[in-house]
Design an enzyme around this catalytic site. Structure first.
Site, short mmCIF file in Angstrom:
data_model
loop_
_atom_site.label_atom_id
_atom_site.label_comp_id
_atom_site.label_asym_id
_atom_site.label_seq_id
_atom_site.Cartn_x
_atom_site.Cartn_y
_atom_site.Cartn_z
N GLU A 199 9.14 23.55 17.43
CA GLU A 199 8.65 24.71 18.18
C GLU A 199 8.81 24.54 19.68
O GLU A 199 7.83 24.49 20.43
CB GLU A 199 7.21 25.00 17.79
CG GLU A 199 7.14 25.41 16.34
CD GLU A 199 5.77 25.83 15.86
OE1 GLU A 199 4.79 25.14 16.19
OE2 GLU A 199 5.68 26.83 15.16
N GLU A 203 8.35 23.56 6.93
CA GLU A 203 6.90 23.65 6.74
C GLU A 203 6.65 24.81 5.80
O GLU A 203 7.23 25.89 5.94
CB GLU A 203 6.18 23.93 8.08
CG GLU A 203 6.26 22.78 9.04
CD GLU A 203 5.56 23.06 10.38
OE1 GLU A 203 4.62 23.86 10.42
OE2 GLU A 203 5.99 22.46 11.38
C1 GAL Z 1 3.50 25.25 12.68
C2 GAL Z 1 3.64 24.04 13.54
C3 GAL Z 1 2.74 22.92 13.10
C4 GAL Z 1 1.37 23.44 12.84
C5 GAL Z 1 1.43 24.49 11.80
C6 GAL Z 1 0.10 25.13 11.51
O1 GAL Z 1 3.88 26.38 13.37
O2 GAL Z 1 4.96 23.59 13.57
O3 GAL Z 1 2.73 21.95 14.10
O4 GAL Z 1 0.86 23.99 14.00
O5 GAL Z 1 2.24 25.54 12.25
O6 GAL Z 1 -0.86 24.24 11.15
#
Ligand code: GAL
Length: 975
Positions: free
Chosen positions: A421, A491
């Site tokens: 990010e 993620e």
């Molecule tokens: C994503 C980010 C993570 C964490 C997650 C939410 O956007 O890359 O670091 O913030 O969301 O827990």
């Protein structure tokens, strides 16, 4: 006297965009067999100042008086050792965004350590060589002095930094001084979603470097799957020889050698012990042969496409923060392996280097991510983003190089990630170009650029199922480059609180479409901080002026590393062996990418009503990856009792492995033989008035006026009544930025947490007591007509609840069931899904069986209390002197506090047991989803407000104590 201007100049390095000065070029991490090393971990003297320049640098001079200084453990964070406090923000910078400037209030920790060299430490003149001082991790910026000489300064918190110190060393009384600033220009590059934790949090080591030491080397060990050979070439700064005895290899550095080998994979992590011998030292090597490639649009290792079943791992320990010891790291790896996890993204920085040794050894695919995130710039439309500003590029390249150079010799590392990010920009392109040039043997990952300009994989986070499916089918839009690349969900399945839901649905997509090469659950562990009053603290608990609450507790492990139900679910969903079948036979499918099934054996159990009647083992063919076979089950035992029968078949480890003992369950499946047998009850008893306003029906005692049940046999109860509310989960509440409908807030707006029960009628006929009610919140015309109909055969009591929604219900219900209070209950036994909790879209791991627990152990200790603990598919349960049967099944939840208390609690310590045990006997529950940062539950898991009916049968257990004690609770069935 120094002027303010002079002080500002003295600390100019803090706000300088450069990575630092005085450090040595980055290089591979290794442990020499010969060269001495001295750990400087331990107790240091410590002094905290409010600003970067509050104190001059005279403390670095030998002989400085440190009386009055504190003791601090290094590695460690000073804010976790009683000096200042931690701050948690997700993406917002906790200081004004004005890069590269940082606040004047800049907690600065002076660290001092005096050390002697061991007696056998070579004197520099003896061998003409030197020594380096290595810092493995310091947040966020440090200036270092040895014996009064300033060595330089560095930024890049989770990266190694070394200084040449040979000529400065003395046999005794060396004074190492380190000034650490919490905020620096580097902080702008380290805006990861985690606690801000300053300090020297990784090892400090003095390394001797003999003349002719290896210094830096690059092990290239590839594998050719067509002919089974491996090619090894070790490029070394200093020439020497490379030997691998098991392979008969003995070659000069720089020279390739090709021999037949057993390759390395995460499933079969074969490592060869080797040695690099230079003139000055011998360095043990652990060589894993493998080739990572993009082939036909897929990530392949050794010619085979890989399906990543991964997790995002931040480094976390509830007392020590990011200062992890080897045993904690090993525990993480063992827990991952035991839960079928095969991959780790080191979100969002290179981990402690020992962790990667463990990944090599035990076998995990690693996406090694650079220490880079500039997410906070999103608040200003990414204006001034350092990754798109050439002044910062040297710092970015420095971070890329420190990551790659340190970790390049790990076979487990298959992808490099530029960071997380950080938007888009030329700096990222420069990093990718540098990495591609330095290490063409691995692929480059970065999620933040949806054009895939710099990357070798198309990566997204939190895409919903429908989008993932479109991508799988090649129907996504975007640049041609992206569309030609394999896809990863770097993620997904945000594991915050209860959940994540929908894992099985993602896995089905991954397995159905080759282009979808899996994903990485967000995230591995809750970052709760052990706290004397709160249990585990989260954002806001330290009085931070800006914080993001419990968004920092979103892991598959609780902060103390106890697996959450989410991890159990994940283990089941990603299991590498599929076990399905129909009566009489079982189908076993090998879902590993590399390993055959020879390491496993198959056990079976024939169970009736959850009791094992017969068990044994089945020969398991050594199926190759993706092969499948049908195996005959034995004939069911002829003397098996009547009841609900099924086969439970498990694939277990046939022998001990480094990560789990023989017998460890890797995968399992259940094959039903006969159907659920709902309770049968002929209504023969009549409702009979007993005077004193009491009505009796079979074992049931009722209030004649309200129709409220007050006791079943000798068991006093708080009358059951309809319950549609649950203490909203983090996923119900959803993240504020979620565009989709978030049901938690909608439910609350509607008043589902404050419905009232209006009593409309109490009727008794020959064989039934009927209570008519309307359940509805104030200020709304929505309601649920609810009828309770009681019948009995004299011994048991059947409740049938019918619910008819009135009005225009546009939201699903959180739950639909009854809540009933008991005066006491401790031990619980049930036949149904277990042993852990299960909700409609988190139920894959619920195994049908006979389970036992206690009311306390039924609770799932989410750091922020919320709905939890439901056991699904319950046929019957016994607790508190009652037997409760479903018709056919129900969800069982039992707590020593009410839903309202659970809902109001912010930490576990807010919950204290009351006098009543509250049972939730639910007909249905709304799904969980992962809307705390992803999609909500899929529509099939919505609990629609529709006409519904369900039945339960209650009976007192024979052992019921005589004389009811009255549980306390809200009056029943009155509005
Ligand atoms: C994503 C980010 C993570 C964490 C997650 C939410 O956007 O890359 O670091 O913030 O969301 O827990």
């Amino acid at each position: 006297m120094r002027t303010a201007a002079a002080e500002a100049t003295a600390t100019a390095y803090v706000e300088d965009v450069s990575p630092g000065s005085g450090t040595l070029p980055p290089r591979a991490r290794y442990t020499s067999s010969d060269a001495k090393s001295l750990s400087l971990n331990g107790s240091w003297r410590f002094r905290l100042s409010d600003t970067a320049d509050a104190e001059d640098d005279s403390f670095a001079e030998p002989g400085h008086d440190t009386d009055g200084w504190a003791e601090l453990t290094v590695p460690g964070h000073w804010v976790l050792q009683g000096h200042g406090s931690p701050i948690y923000t997700n993406h917002r910078y906790p200081f004004p965004v004005d890069p590269p400037r940082v606040p004047t209030e800049n907690p600065t920790g002076d660290h001092l350590r005096v050390f002697d060299l061991p007696g056998d430490w070579p004197v520099p003149d003896d061998d003409g060589c030197g020594a380096v001082l290595r810092f493995d991790g310091v947040e966020s910026c440090a200036r270092v002095w040895l014996n009064g000489t300033c060595l330089g300064e560095f930024k890049g918190s989770r990266l190694p930094h070394e200084f040449a110190v040979g000529p400065l060393l003395r046999p005794a009384g060396n004074v190492l001084a380190v000034r650490v600033h919490q905020w620096s220009a580097g902080s702008y590059l380290e805006d990861q979603d985690q606690w801000w934790l300053p300090g020297i949090f990784r090892d400090v080591t003095l390394l001797h470097q003999p003349r002719g030491c290896a210094r830096d080397f690059f092990v290239h060990a590839s594998y050719d799957h067509r002919d089974g050979t491996g090619t090894l070439r070790v490029d070394s700064d200093v020439a020497g020889r490379v030997t691998v005895p098991a392979l008969g290899i003995d070659v000069p550095t720089g020279e390739p050698v090709t021999v037949p080998v057993t390759p390395w994979s995460a499933e079969e992590p074969h490592l060869y012990d080797g040695l690099l011998a230079t003139e000055g030292e011998r360095v043990p090597l652990r060589v894993g042969f493998r080739t990572v490639k993009l082939s036909d649009g897929l990530i392949t290792v050794n010619g085979t496409p890989v399906l990543f079943k991964g997790v995002n791992r931040h480094e976390w320990h509830p007392e020590r923060g990011r200062a992890l010891d080897l045993e904690t790291m090993r525990e993480d790896v063992l827990l991952m392996k035991r839960h079928n996890v095969n991959a780790v993204r080191t979100s969002h920085y290179p981990p402690h280097p020992d962790f990667l040794d463990l990944c090599d050894e035990y076998g995990l695919w690693v996406i090694d991510e650079c220490d880079l995130e500039t997410h906070g710039f999103t608040e200003q439309g990414w204006r001034d983003n350092p990754v798109d500003d050439d002044r910062w590029t040297p710092a970015l390249l420095d971070r890329a190089a420190r990551t790659v150079e340190r970790d390049k010799n790990h076979p487990s590392v298959v992808l490099w990630s530029l960071g997380n990010e950080a938007g888009t920009g030329r700096g990222l392109t420069a990093m990718a170009e540098w990495i591609h040039g330095r290490d063409p043997s691995r692929l480059v990952h970065y999620e933040g650029d949806h054009t895939c300009r710099d990357t070798d994989v198309h990566s997204r986070m939190y895409a919903d199922h429908a989008e993932v499916e479109r991508i799988g089918r090649g129907l996504d839009g975007g640049t041609r480059k992206c569309r030609e690349l394999p896809f990863l969900l770097c993620e997904y399945a945000h594991a915050m609180g209860n959940g994540p839901g929908g894992l099985a649905d993602y896995q089905r997509l991954f397995e159905a479409h080759a282009r979808l090469q899996g994903g990485f659950v967000w995230e591995w562990i809750d970052h709760g901080i052990a706290h004397p009053e709160l249990g585990f603290a989260y954002g806001g608990d330290f009085g931070e002026e800006l914080h993001d609450g419990n968004f920092v507790c979103d892991g598959l492990l609780f902060p103390d590393r106890r697996p959450s139900p989410g991890l159990t679910e994940f283990k089941k969903v990603i299991e590498p062996v599929a076990i399905t079948g129909t009566d009489g036979s079982v189908r076993v499918t090998n879902k590993y990418d590399f390993a055959d099934l020879s390491a496993l054996r198959l056990t079976w159990a024939y169970q009736v009503d959850g009791e094992t009647v017969a068990s044994g083992t089945l020969p398991l063919p050594a199926l190759a990856p993706r092969e499948s076979a049908g195996l005959d089950l034995p004939a069911p035992p002829p003397d098996a009792p009547a009841g609900e029968a099924l086969w439970t078949v498990r694939a277990v480890l046939a022998s001990d492995t480094p990560w789990a003992p023989e017998g460890h369950v890797v995968a399992w499946g259940q094959i039903p033989v006969s159907e659920t047998r709902p309770p049968y009850l002929t209504p023969t008893a009549r409702p009979t008035p007993h005077g004193d306003g009491v009505l009796v029906l079979g074992p049931g005692t009722f209030d004649a006026r309200t129709g409220a049940l007050t006791a079943i046999g000798g068991v006093a109860v708080v009358a059951p009544r309809l319950d549609v509310w649950r203490a909203t989960t983090d996923n119900d509440d959803g993240a504020a930025w979620q565009p989709e409908r978030r049901f938690g807030p909608l439910w609350r707006r509607l008043g589902l947490h404050r419905v009232r029960h209006r009593l409309d009628a109490v009727e008794h006929t020959d064989h039934a007591l009927t209570v008519r009610t309307r359940v509805a919140p104030a200020a709304s015309d929505l309601g649920l007509r609810t009828v309770y109909r009681w019948t009995s055969d004299g011994q048991r009591l059947r409740l049938t609840v019918s619910v008819a929604p009135e009005g225009d219900w546009t939201v699903p219900l959180p739950r639909l069931g009854i809540r009933i209070g008991l005066s006491s209950a401790d031990r619980v036994e049930w036949f149904g899904g277990g042993p852990g909790e299960a909700y409609p879209d988190t139920g894959a791991a619920a195994e049908l069986g006979r389970w036992q627990s206690t009311v306390d152990d039924l609770q799932t200790p989410y750091v922020r209390p919320q709905e939890n603990g439901a056991r699904a598919g319950v046929r019957w349960a016994e607790l508190g002197g009652l037997r409760i049967e479903g018709d056919p099944v129900f969800s069982l939840t039992a707590r020593r506090w009410t839903t309202e208390q659970l809902d109001a609690a912010t930490h576990r310590t807010d919950l204290s047991p009351g006098d009543t045990v509250w049972l939730h006997l639910d007909h249905a529950l709304h799904g969980i989803g992962s809307q705390s940062c992803g999609p909500g539950p899929l529509p099939p898991y919505h609990l629609r407000a529709e006409p519904a009916g369900f039945s339960l049968v209650f009976s007192p257990l024979p052992t019921t104590p005589t004389g009811p004690t009255t549980p306390t609770g809200p009056p029943a069935l009155t509005g």
